[in-house]
Design a protein around this motif. Structure first.
Motif, mmCIF file in Angstrom:
data_model
loop_
_atom_site.group_PDB
_atom_site.id
_atom_site.type_symbol
_atom_site.label_atom_id
_atom_site.label_comp_id
_atom_site.label_asym_id
_atom_site.label_seq_id
_atom_site.Cartn_x
_atom_site.Cartn_y
_atom_site.Cartn_z
ATOM 1 N N LEU A 16 6.784 11.271 7.317
ATOM 2 C CA LEU A 16 5.792 11.316 6.001
ATOM 3 C C LEU A 16 6.170 10.131 5.125
ATOM 4 C CD1 LEU A 16 4.275 13.206 4.266
ATOM 5 C CD2 LEU A 16 5.521 14.122 3.008
ATOM 6 N N VAL A 17 6.966 10.075 4.811
ATOM 7 C CA VAL A 17 7.683 8.291 4.196
ATOM 8 C C VAL A 17 7.118 6.736 4.641
ATOM 9 C CG1 VAL A 17 9.535 7.715 2.527
ATOM 10 C CG2 VAL A 17 9.334 9.755 2.577
ATOM 11 N N HIS A 18 7.669 7.081 5.265
ATOM 12 C CA HIS A 18 7.420 5.953 6.519
ATOM 13 C C HIS A 18 5.855 5.795 6.984
ATOM 14 C CE1 HIS A 18 8.425 2.955 9.754
ATOM 15 N NE2 HIS A 18 7.213 3.939 10.827
ATOM 16 N N THR A 19 5.379 6.724 6.777
ATOM 17 C CA THR A 19 3.423 6.353 7.200
ATOM 18 C C THR A 19 3.529 6.774 6.475
ATOM 19 O OG1 THR A 19 3.983 8.014 8.713
ATOM 20 C CG2 THR A 19 1.413 7.672 7.782
ATOM 21 N N ALA A 20 4.259 6.903 5.056
ATOM 22 C CA ALA A 20 2.504 6.667 3.802
ATOM 23 C C ALA A 20 3.377 5.343 3.086
ATOM 24 C CB ALA A 20 2.930 8.277 2.413
ATOM 25 N N GLY A 21 4.334 4.318 3.012
ATOM 26 C CA GLY A 21 4.295 3.684 3.310
ATOM 27 C C GLY A 21 3.630 2.339 3.681
ATOM 28 N N TRP A 22 3.323 2.827 4.470
ATOM 29 C CA TRP A 22 2.649 1.719 5.319
ATOM 30 C C TRP A 22 1.513 1.587 4.904
ATOM 31 C CZ3 TRP A 22 4.344 -2.156 7.083
ATOM 32 C CH2 TRP A 22 5.741 -2.491 7.692
ATOM 33 N N CYS A 23 0.851 3.001 4.953
ATOM 34 C CA CYS A 23 -0.570 3.151 4.343
ATOM 35 C C CYS A 23 -0.585 2.495 3.195
ATOM 36 C CB CYS A 23 -0.642 4.956 4.207
ATOM 37 S SG CYS A 23 -1.132 5.802 6.063
#
Length: 357
Positions: A16-23
């Motif tokens: 969740l955090v990984h994807t949100a950060g790259w978004c």
């Protein structure tokens, strides 16, 4: 969705955090492209670069897992090297995307130009690494905090049980001794009634969790069982008087909080006087507080700074410690001389009925 369970799942939280950060990275670069008036095709480059960064940083997670127990110096070296290599590789991908799509197949004169601007990519990946370790350390600290709280709760419960149950042997010894005497003098009916009340009292004592509170009426019932047993021993020498306000019967009090105080009064006020004495129990409500008072008309005792000075006395000490454990600072226990003689113990605790003040 149970968000607490979702967040506590480390694997789900990472993705969740990984994807949100790259978004977030993609959004920032898209807004930046609007300021520079770049062509719409640049949006494709942003998405490709974001996906490449998302994909290339995933292996770092497994690398950092393997070095988690290394020394801080080794961890720092590995993190810097891994971040630099990943940053360079990511920059090569970004340059290829930019030159192939936006520059229509541009080729640099020298192959090292594919690593141009790698330093910026390195800092971005290093920031990702810092966030990863920061999140992991935060999770570790939260887990340790929960473990400490859980351990304190277990110790807290054990302490309360110890404080309460260590009082029972004194009373049990005296009662069994009295029953034995009744049997010897062939007072079997009285001995049988005493055994019945003793079993009911002990059942109440063992069934009630010292961490929980019971209604005042339930606590008074147990106290009356105890005093009825003691009346068999002292007969007319023991007089008991109750003054309980009607609106206090359903108030919550710590289980077995009155019995040790009554036991102290019997031991130090009733038993030491040939004519015996009286124990008075009164309970009233004052605002948001419940006021409990137990007094005797015995010879009294030496009182200094709210403490009784008696040899081998544990009842009052244990009561104070139990109140401290249950209510922290929101209570008071005052010991004073009764009028005209004796000792009076006053307890103030929050007035609660079924968990509501």
């Amino acid at each position: 969705m149970n968000w607490k369970e979702f967040i506590e799942n480390r694997n789900r939280l990472f993705w969740l955090v990984h994807t949100a950060g790259w978004c977030g990275f993609a959004l920032v670069h898209y807004l930046g492209s609007l300021l520079h008036d770049l062509r719409d095709i640049f949006l494709v480059i942003i998405l490709l670069n974001t996906y490449a960064g998302w994909l290339l940083t995933v292996p770092l997670r497994y690398i950092y897992r393997r070095i988690w127990n290394f020394t801080p110096l080794k961890i720092a070296i590995v993190v810097i090297l891994a971040s630099y290599c990943t940053g360079v590789l990511w920059q090569v991908v970004k340059n290829i995307n930019y030159w192939e799509i936006y520059k229509h197949g541009y080729r640099p004169d020298f192959w090292l130009y594919y690593t141009k601007n790698s330093l910026l990519s390195f800092f971005i990946i290093l920031s990702w690494s810092g966030l990863y370790f920061g999140t992991k350390y935060y999770q570790m600290l939260q887990k340790e905090k929960q473990n400490v709280l859980r351990a304190n709760t277990v110790a807290h419960q054990a302490q309360l049980k110890m404080l309460r149950y260590q009082l029972n042997p004194h009373f049990l010894f005296n009662t069994l001794n009295a029953i034995s005497t009744l049997i010897l003098v062939q007072e079997n009916k009285t001995a049988n009634a005493m055994v019945t009340k003793l079993s009911e009292f002990l059942r109440y004592s063992l069934d009630k969790d010292p961490m929980k509170r019971v209604t005042l009426s339930s606590e008074l019932h147990a106290l009356k069982l105890y005093l009825d047993i003691e009346k068999v021993r002292f007969e007319e020498r023991l007089q008991v008087n109750f003054d309980i306000a009607q609106d206090c019967n359903h108030a919550l009090v710590p289980s077995m909080i009155l019995q040790p105080l009554a036991e102290n009064a019997i031991k130090h006020a009733i038993a030491v006087q040939e004519q015996g004495g009286e124990i008075k129990v009164s309970v009233h409500r004052f605002g948001n507080d419940l006021l409990i008072e137990l007094a005797d008309n015995g010879p009294g005792a030496e009182i200094k700074n709210g403490n009784l000075f008696r040899e081998n006395g544990v009842g009052l000490v244990n009561t104070r410690e139990r109140l401290q454990a249950l209510y922290q600072q929101d209570y008071s226990l005052v010991v004073a001389n009764n009028t005209p003689t004796g000792v009076k113990i006053s307890i103030r605790i929050p007035y609660e009925v079924g968990g509501r003040i």
